[in-house]
Write a protein that holds these residues in place. Structure first.
Motif, PDB file in Angstrom:
ATOM      1  N   ALA A 125       0.835  -1.202   0.000  1.00  0.00           N
ATOM      2  CA  ALA A 125       0.000   0.000   0.000  1.00  0.00           C
ATOM      3  C   ALA A 125       0.873   1.257   0.000  1.00  0.00           C
ATOM      4  CB  ALA A 125      -0.930   0.000   1.206  1.00  0.00           C
ATOM      5  N   ARG A 126       1.905   1.277   0.820  1.00  0.00           N
ATOM      6  CA  ARG A 126       2.806   2.448   0.856  1.00  0.00           C
ATOM      7  C   ARG A 126       3.493   2.648  -0.492  1.00  0.00           C
ATOM      8  NH1 ARG A 126       4.037   3.435   6.775  1.00  0.00           N
ATOM      9  NH2 ARG A 126       3.085   1.635   7.723  1.00  0.00           N
ATOM     10  N   PHE A 127       3.903   1.547  -1.125  1.00  0.00           N
ATOM     11  CA  PHE A 127       4.538   1.607  -2.443  1.00  0.00           C
ATOM     12  C   PHE A 127       3.586   2.244  -3.454  1.00  0.00           C
ATOM     13  CE2 PHE A 127       5.060  -0.541  -6.596  1.00  0.00           C
ATOM     14  CZ  PHE A 127       6.319  -0.061  -6.936  1.00  0.00           C
ATOM     15  N   GLU A 128       2.351   1.785  -3.466  1.00  0.00           N
ATOM     16  CA  GLU A 128       1.374   2.322  -4.421  1.00  0.00           C
ATOM     17  C   GLU A 128       1.049   3.785  -4.129  1.00  0.00           C
ATOM     18  OE1 GLU A 128      -1.718  -0.626  -6.030  1.00  0.00           O
ATOM     19  OE2 GLU A 128      -1.405  -1.209  -3.934  1.00  0.00           O
ATOM     20  N   LEU A 129       0.896   4.116  -2.883  1.00  0.00           N
ATOM     21  CA  LEU A 129       0.520   5.488  -2.533  1.00  0.00           C
ATOM     22  C   LEU A 129       1.652   6.489  -2.742  1.00  0.00           C
ATOM     23  CD1 LEU A 129      -1.590   4.669   0.623  1.00  0.00           C
ATOM     24  CD2 LEU A 129      -2.436   5.560  -1.565  1.00  0.00           C
ATOM     25  N   ALA A 130       2.879   6.021  -2.802  1.00  0.00           N
ATOM     26  CA  ALA A 130       4.027   6.913  -2.989  1.00  0.00           C
ATOM     27  C   ALA A 130       4.174   7.406  -4.429  1.00  0.00           C
ATOM     28  CB  ALA A 130       5.312   6.213  -2.554  1.00  0.00           C
ATOM     29  N   SER A 131       3.591   6.711  -5.378  1.00  0.00           N
ATOM     30  CA  SER A 131       3.694   7.067  -6.786  1.00  0.00           C
ATOM     31  C   SER A 131       2.389   7.692  -7.263  1.00  0.00           C
ATOM     32  CB  SER A 131       3.982   5.806  -7.612  1.00  0.00           C
ATOM     33  OG  SER A 131       3.652   5.999  -8.960  1.00  0.00           O
ATOM     34  N   PRO A 132       2.432   8.872  -7.905  1.00  0.00           N
ATOM     35  CA  PRO A 132       1.192   9.492  -8.384  1.00  0.00           C
ATOM     36  C   PRO A 132       0.369   8.567  -9.287  1.00  0.00           C
ATOM     37  CG  PRO A 132       2.972  11.072  -8.508  1.00  0.00           C
ATOM     38  CD  PRO A 132       3.587   9.744  -8.140  1.00  0.00           C
ATOM     39  N   ALA A 133       0.993   7.840 -10.183  1.00  0.00           N
ATOM     40  CA  ALA A 133       0.256   6.947 -11.087  1.00  0.00           C
ATOM     41  C   ALA A 133      -0.360   5.784 -10.321  1.00  0.00           C
ATOM     42  CB  ALA A 133       1.183   6.426 -12.178  1.00  0.00           C
ATOM     43  N   ARG A 134       0.413   5.186  -9.455  1.00  0.00           N
ATOM     44  CA  ARG A 134      -0.098   4.049  -8.676  1.00  0.00           C
ATOM     45  C   ARG A 134      -1.101   4.500  -7.620  1.00  0.00           C
ATOM     46  NH1 ARG A 134       5.473   2.720  -9.098  1.00  0.00           N
ATOM     47  NH2 ARG A 134       5.739   1.025 -10.588  1.00  0.00           N
ATOM     48  N   ARG A 135      -0.910   5.699  -7.097  1.00  0.00           N
ATOM     49  CA  ARG A 135      -1.837   6.240  -6.101  1.00  0.00           C
ATOM     50  C   ARG A 135      -3.245   6.327  -6.693  1.00  0.00           C
ATOM     51  NH1 ARG A 135      -0.774   9.009  -1.433  1.00  0.00           N
ATOM     52  NH2 ARG A 135      -2.525  10.132  -0.554  1.00  0.00           N
TER      53      ARG A 135
END
Length: 126
Positions: free
Chosen positions: A9-19
């Motif tokens: 979740a932290r990995f995804e939320l750290a990237s604008p595209a993945r967020r």
């Protein structure tokens, strides 16, 4: 309180595209994103933002929170809890208001018809 690992979740939320993809999953697939063991459905007595604020404060929430939201001007911000709830409660777009990381929050799913599904995110202290 994510169903996926907190690291993922932290990995995804750290990237604008993945967020954006993560927030999109909160619309219709929130049971795949949030750990349903800690979702407590809210019923009618706690319906407005003031009642939600009072209940969260009674559960030990601080006066500030962190917001994950499909509402762009709120997403990724630390805000006064009262302001965040005033904006998200009943709005009909998915939002997670994190009061105490990993322990207490509020989640409102996307409104499809009728009132949007609303939940406490609450993990008991060990």
């Amino acid at each position: 309180m994510c169903a996926a690992s907190d690291g993922r979740a932290r990995f995804e939320l750290a990237s604008p595209a993945r967020r954006g993809a993560f927030l999109s999953r909160l619309c219709h697939q929130y049971a795949d994103v949030l750990d349903t063991r800690y979702l407590i459905a809210l019923e009618g007595a706690i319906s407005g933002h003031r009642a939600t604020l009072s209940a969260l404060l009674g559960r030990g929430a601080p006066r500030t929170c962190y917001v994950l939201s499909s509402i762009a001007e709120l997403d990724g911000r630390e805000l006064p809890l009262a302001h965040a709830l005033e904006r998200v409660v009943g709005y009909g777009l998915p939002s997670v208001v994190i009061c105490i990381a990993g322990r207490l929050g509020y989640f409102e799913a996307e409104q499809e018809h009728g009132p949007p599904p609303r939940y406490w995110l609450e993990r008991p202290q060990i």
